[in-house]
Structure formats: C-alpha cells, structure tokens
Scaffold this motif. Structure first.
Motif, PDB file in Angstrom:
ATOM      1  N   TYR A  18      26.224  10.643  70.688  1.00 17.78           N
ATOM      2  CA  TYR A  18      27.445   9.629  70.631  1.00 17.78           C
ATOM      3  C   TYR A  18      28.573  10.182  70.253  1.00 17.78           C
ATOM      4  CZ  TYR A  18      30.648   6.074  68.057  1.00 17.78           C
ATOM      5  OH  TYR A  18      31.340   4.823  67.134  1.00 17.78           O
ATOM      6  N   LEU A  19      30.193   9.813  70.612  1.00 17.66           N
ATOM      7  CA  LEU A  19      31.065  10.646  70.458  1.00 17.66           C
ATOM      8  C   LEU A  19      31.624  12.034  71.255  1.00 17.66           C
ATOM      9  CD1 LEU A  19      31.768  10.362  66.313  1.00 17.66           C
ATOM     10  CD2 LEU A  19      32.925   9.145  68.119  1.00 17.66           C
ATOM     11  N   ILE A  20      30.352  12.243  72.070  1.00 19.70           N
ATOM     12  CA  ILE A  20      30.252  13.288  72.836  1.00 19.70           C
ATOM     13  C   ILE A  20      30.944  12.779  74.131  1.00 19.70           C
ATOM     14  CG2 ILE A  20      29.668  15.835  74.496  1.00 19.70           C
ATOM     15  CD1 ILE A  20      27.438  15.184  72.226  1.00 19.70           C
ATOM     16  N   LYS A  21      32.558  13.128  74.421  1.00 18.90           N
ATOM     17  CA  LYS A  21      32.872  12.367  75.444  1.00 18.90           C
ATOM     18  C   LYS A  21      33.934  13.136  76.022  1.00 18.90           C
ATOM     19  CE  LYS A  21      34.585   7.968  72.859  1.00 18.90           C
ATOM     20  NZ  LYS A  21      35.959   7.051  72.904  1.00 18.90           N
ATOM     21  N   ASP A  22      33.921  14.930  76.176  1.00 15.17           N
ATOM     22  CA  ASP A  22      34.434  15.635  77.160  1.00 15.17           C
ATOM     23  C   ASP A  22      33.165  16.230  77.884  1.00 15.17           C
ATOM     24  OD1 ASP A  22      36.521  17.773  76.837  1.00 15.17           O
ATOM     25  OD2 ASP A  22      34.761  18.334  76.573  1.00 15.17           O
ATOM     26  N   ARG A  23      33.681  16.174  79.297  1.00 16.68           N
ATOM     27  CA  ARG A  23      32.350  15.916  80.110  1.00 16.68           C
ATOM     28  C   ARG A  23      32.080  17.356  80.230  1.00 16.68           C
ATOM     29  NH1 ARG A  23      34.570  14.279  85.042  1.00 16.68           N
ATOM     30  NH2 ARG A  23      32.588  13.713  86.383  1.00 16.68           N
ATOM     31  N   LYS A  27      28.278  18.217  78.919  1.00 16.94           N
ATOM     32  CA  LYS A  27      27.496  19.005  79.990  1.00 16.94           C
ATOM     33  C   LYS A  27      26.854  20.156  79.972  1.00 16.94           C
ATOM     34  CE  LYS A  27      28.718  18.988  84.530  1.00 16.94           C
ATOM     35  NZ  LYS A  27      29.021  19.070  86.098  1.00 16.94           N
ATOM     36  N   GLN A  28      27.305  20.993  78.883  1.00 14.33           N
ATOM     37  CA  GLN A  28      27.062  21.582  78.519  1.00 14.33           C
ATOM     38  C   GLN A  28      25.856  21.661  77.316  1.00 14.33           C
ATOM     39  OE1 GLN A  28      29.409  24.227  75.487  1.00 14.33           O
ATOM     40  NE2 GLN A  28      28.446  26.263  75.926  1.00 14.33           N
ATOM     41  N   ILE A  29      26.135  20.672  76.377  1.00 11.96           N
ATOM     42  CA  ILE A  29      25.484  20.187  75.549  1.00 11.96           C
ATOM     43  C   ILE A  29      23.703  20.457  75.619  1.00 11.96           C
ATOM     44  CG2 ILE A  29      26.119  17.873  74.440  1.00 11.96           C
ATOM     45  CD1 ILE A  29      25.129  21.108  71.987  1.00 11.96           C
ATOM     46  N   VAL A  30      24.391  18.845  76.863  1.00 10.87           N
ATOM     47  CA  VAL A  30      22.618  18.570  77.492  1.00 10.87           C
ATOM     48  C   VAL A  30      21.519  19.730  78.344  1.00 10.87           C
ATOM     49  CG1 VAL A  30      21.798  16.557  78.955  1.00 10.87           C
ATOM     50  CG2 VAL A  30      23.636  16.590  77.718  1.00 10.87           C
ATOM     51  N   VAL A  56      24.462  16.714  85.097  1.00 11.89           N
ATOM     52  CA  VAL A  56      23.371  17.082  84.864  1.00 11.89           C
ATOM     53  C   VAL A  56      21.801  16.849  84.949  1.00 11.89           C
ATOM     54  CG1 VAL A  56      21.407  18.615  82.225  1.00 11.89           C
ATOM     55  CG2 VAL A  56      24.661  18.021  82.357  1.00 11.89           C
ATOM     56  N   ILE A  57      21.366  15.356  85.197  1.00 12.19           N
ATOM     57  CA  ILE A  57      20.475  14.853  85.485  1.00 12.19           C
ATOM     58  C   ILE A  57      19.844  15.187  86.708  1.00 12.19           C
ATOM     59  CG2 ILE A  57      19.068  12.537  85.887  1.00 12.19           C
ATOM     60  CD1 ILE A  57      18.921  13.464  82.843  1.00 12.19           C
ATOM     61  N   GLU A  58      21.175  14.694  87.480  1.00 10.43           N
ATOM     62  CA  GLU A  58      20.946  14.973  88.903  1.00 10.43           C
ATOM     63  C   GLU A  58      20.668  17.125  89.440  1.00 10.43           C
ATOM     64  OE1 GLU A  58      24.399  14.824  90.930  1.00 10.43           O
ATOM     65  OE2 GLU A  58      24.373  14.096  92.560  1.00 10.43           O
ATOM     66  N   VAL A 240      13.361  11.136  66.095  1.00 14.32           N
ATOM     67  CA  VAL A 240      14.576  11.076  65.475  1.00 14.32           C
ATOM     68  C   VAL A 240      15.836  11.371  66.684  1.00 14.32           C
ATOM     69  CG1 VAL A 240      14.480  11.677  63.585  1.00 14.32           C
ATOM     70  CG2 VAL A 240      13.463  12.857  65.117  1.00 14.32           C
ATOM     71  N   ILE A 241      17.028  11.397  66.998  1.00 12.16           N
ATOM     72  CA  ILE A 241      17.467  11.581  67.759  1.00 12.16           C
ATOM     73  C   ILE A 241      18.644  11.957  67.403  1.00 12.16           C
ATOM     74  CG2 ILE A 241      17.347  10.189  69.741  1.00 12.16           C
ATOM     75  CD1 ILE A 241      18.616   7.866  69.121  1.00 12.16           C
ATOM     76  N   PRO A 242      18.747  13.437  66.688  1.00 13.62           N
ATOM     77  CA  PRO A 242      19.940  14.295  65.908  1.00 13.62           C
ATOM     78  C   PRO A 242      21.133  14.298  67.627  1.00 13.62           C
ATOM     79  CG  PRO A 242      18.055  15.350  65.836  1.00 13.62           C
ATOM     80  CD  PRO A 242      17.642  14.313  66.956  1.00 13.62           C
ATOM     81  N   LYS A 243      22.237  14.152  66.622  1.00 13.91           N
ATOM     82  CA  LYS A 243      23.544  14.757  67.734  1.00 13.91           C
ATOM     83  C   LYS A 243      24.005  15.359  67.168  1.00 13.91           C
ATOM     84  CE  LYS A 243      27.763  14.362  68.356  1.00 13.91           C
ATOM     85  NZ  LYS A 243      29.303  15.279  67.223  1.00 13.91           N
ATOM     86  N   THR A 244      24.542  16.290  68.406  1.00 13.32           N
ATOM     87  CA  THR A 244      25.218  17.654  68.140  1.00 13.32           C
ATOM     88  C   THR A 244      26.196  17.728  69.084  1.00 13.32           C
ATOM     89  OG1 THR A 244      25.543  19.584  66.650  1.00 13.32           O
ATOM     90  CG2 THR A 244      23.714  19.310  68.694  1.00 13.32           C
ATOM     91  N   SER A 245      27.562  17.766  68.837  1.00  7.70           N
ATOM     92  CA  SER A 245      27.407  18.729  69.960  1.00  7.70           C
ATOM     93  C   SER A 245      28.292  20.357  69.665  1.00  7.70           C
ATOM     94  CB  SER A 245      29.979  18.175  69.967  1.00  7.70           C
ATOM     95  OG  SER A 245      29.898  18.720  68.805  1.00  7.70           O
ATOM     96  N   ARG A 246      27.016  20.910  68.792  1.00  6.70           N
ATOM     97  CA  ARG A 246      27.993  22.182  68.765  1.00  6.70           C
ATOM     98  C   ARG A 246      25.860  22.632  68.721  1.00  6.70           C
ATOM     99  NH1 ARG A 246      28.845  23.037  62.868  1.00  6.70           N
ATOM    100  NH2 ARG A 246      28.457  20.310  62.463  1.00  6.70           N
TER     101      ARG A 246
END
Ligand SMILES: NC(=O)c1ccc[n+]([C@@H]2O[C@H](COP(=O)([O-])OP(=O)(O)OC[C@H]3O[C@@H](n4cnc5c(N)ncnc54)[C@H](OP(=O)(O)O)[C@@H]3O)[C@@H](O)[C@H]2O)c1
Length: 286
Positions: A18-23, A27-30, A56-58, A240-246
């Motif tokens: 959630y809130l990770i809207k920048d492509r 992609k980098q965090i996933v 990324v899945i592809e 649990v599904i912790p969100k992080t963009s870092r």
C-alpha cells in the motif's frame, strides 16, 4: 506457512505494498523482497501498482523462481462491487499482474463506494461480488477466495450463502486493536486471519514505536519494536504483511523465527488493546 481450508497453503509473512505507487520503487522493493525470501506479495486494485508487480512476476525466472513459488494476493475495489462488475475488475487485475491466475482475491471492504453505510444494497452487491469470485475460482483463475475488513456479522451473512468457503479475512490487527473475538470466530470457522497495519500504518507507527511496554519487551528479547509487533501477530496464528518501501527493513521484518515471546509477555502485549483503529472502520456497514 499456514494451511487454508481448501488444502492450499499461505506464507505466514508477506510484503504489503500500500502507498508504493512509484514504478521503480515498487519493482525494486518487490524484487528485493523475493531475494530476501518473501514469497507473498499483497496488492490491490486500489493501490495502483498491480502493473509494476506484474512486471516482476513476469520475470520470476530471474530470481530462480517459478510462478507457483510465489503467492499473489489482490483485492476488489469498493467501486467494483456487484455481479458482473467484480468479474471484469478481477480479470483486469489478473491481466495487469501478468499471470495466468491469482492465488487469492479478497473483497477489499464490505461496503460499496458511493452508498451510505446503512444502505442494504451494500449486502446485495458484496454477495454478487462473492458469486463472481466463486465462478472465477471454478474456472481456475483464482486459487482461493477471501474477504477483508469483514466483521462477525458480515462473516455470518457470507457463510450463510457461500458455496466456496472464504479462506482468509484480512483485517487491521495489532496490539492496540487485538480483535480477539473476531480472531476466535474466524478460527472456529477455519478462516485464517491475515493482519494488516501490524506496525500501526503510517498514522499509528509513531504511537506503537514509542509504547513503553513494547520497548521493554523488545529490549528483553534484543529485538526491535517492529519485530515484536510482527512476532506477536505470528504467535496469535495470524499472517502478517508488513509494508516497507525501504530495502533495509525487509530482512528484519522477515527474520522472526529465531526467538519466541513468552506466554507472560504475550499477555502483557495483549493487555495493550484499546480498540484503536488507524485505518478504516467497517463496524457500521450493514
Ligand atoms: N485490506 C485493507 O483494508 C488494508 C488496509 C491497510 C493495509 N493493508 C495491507 O497491509 C499492508 C501493511 O499495512 P500498512 O501499509 O498499513 O503498514 P504497516 O505494515 O503497519 O507499516 C507501517 C509503516 O512502518 C514502516 N516500517 C516498516 N518496517 C519498518 C521497520 N522495520 N522499522 C521502522 N519502520 C518500518 C513503513 O514505512 P517505510 O515504507 O518507510 O519503511 C510503513 O509505512 C499494506 O501495505 C497493505 O498491503 C490492507
């Protein structure tokens, strides 16, 4: 891994997006989460990042992974509720995610955008959505069906009409909102609770990170407060599904199996409950 009531398994820890809207950030965090060992990615139509996750899945082979090594969850938007509309929206999500199937689709919210919370059409439309999900499930396009933000009353209604049991109910769940009654109800029906905002979301993170009890427990186990919050959820048998963009948070949020919170300390944390919500409140939706 936790077992679902349909015989499939769900990873206990996943990445929230959630809130990770920048492509590029997305992609980098996933990608980095997959390298770290994460095998569940939680997205939603509303997060506007399914497309980036799909990219990324592809290319899972780049990580030495196959499609069935990874569990992808997405959610039906509140504006797409109802028979027919739900089907179209989920097919669009599947296309954006560039996958032949999604592991889990959740009805994001028991309500419908634009309707008053007390409008009985909320119930009629979410029932229609669920029927569409049952059809997509029988066609093999979604492996498991679930819901999100369903209270006991919404669960009861659903269990009365569904042909395919819901596998998961994803709800806000952290020590200040220890939804014990809902957890026990869902456990009794074989429905796994998946916690969101385990770290308090953006709004509650400051509050939880400064909580004296949590700081004390974290010091005792030589862990961080986020690790205690996540482990507390896991020890209650929730995912649990912790969100992080870092990127630097990925490892600590995933390394939760080399310690155990004692019964006494779990009870201390349980006692922090104050029914405080940091996200949306589904209680008044009929
Ligand atoms: N079904 C629903 O209605 C619903 C509602 C809300 C959320 N969700 C799902 O649940 C996921 C998690 O919930 P959430 O997004 O509310 O947030 P959360 O997991 O409670 O995280 C809150 C904040 O903690 C920060 N954080 C993460 N790891 C950290 C660490 N090790 N140390 C310090 N700070 C850390 C993150 O910021 P940084 O990015 O800066 O690290 C994040 O903004 C969402 O991303 C979404 O996938 C679902």
């Amino acid at each position: 891994m936790l077992s679902l009531n349909n015989g499939l398994k769900i990873p206990a820890i996943g990445l929230g997006t959630y809130l990770i809207k920048d492509r590029d950030v997305c992609k980098q965090i996933v990608a980095q989460s997959l390298r770290t060992g994460y095998r569940l990615i939680d997205t939603a139509n509303a997060y506007q990042n399914e497309e980036y996750i799909g990219e990324v899945i592809e290319n899972l082979h780049e990580f030495g992974l196959k499609r069935d090594d990874v569990f992808i969850t997405t959610k039906l938007n509140t504006s797409d509720q109802g028979r027919g509309k739900c089907r179209t929206a989920v097919l669009e999500s599947i296309a954006k995610l560039r996958t032949p199937y999604v592991d889990l689709v959740l009805i994001h919210w028991p309500g419908v955008r634009g309707l008053d919370q007390s409008d009985p059409k909320n119930s009629e439309l979410r029932k229609g959505s669920y029927q569409d999900l049952e059809d997509l499930h029988s066609e093999g396009l979604i492996k498991s069906i679930g819901v999100s933000n369903y209270m006991i009353k919404h669960m009861e209604e659903l269990l009365n009409h569904c042909k395919v049991l819901p596998t998961v109910n994803q709800v806000e769940f952290h020590p200040l909102l220890y939804q014990k009654e809902l957890l026990e109800y869902c456990e009794g029906k074989g429905v796994v609770i998946q916690a969101y905002s385990s770290l308090g979301a953006v709004k509650g993170w400051q509050i939880l990170s400064q909580n004296e009890t949590l700081i004390k427990v974290a010091k005792k186990y030589e862990r961080s407060v986020p690790q205690i919050l996540l482990k507390w959820g896991l020890q209650h048998n929730v995912c649990v599904i912790p969100k992080t963009s870092r990127v630097e948070n990925l490892k600590p949020n995933f390394e939760l199996y080399d310690f155990e919170i004692s019964k006494e300390d779990m009870a201390l944390i349980d006692a922090l409950n104050s029914n405080t919500r940091f996200c949306w409140d589904p209680n008044n939706i009929v």
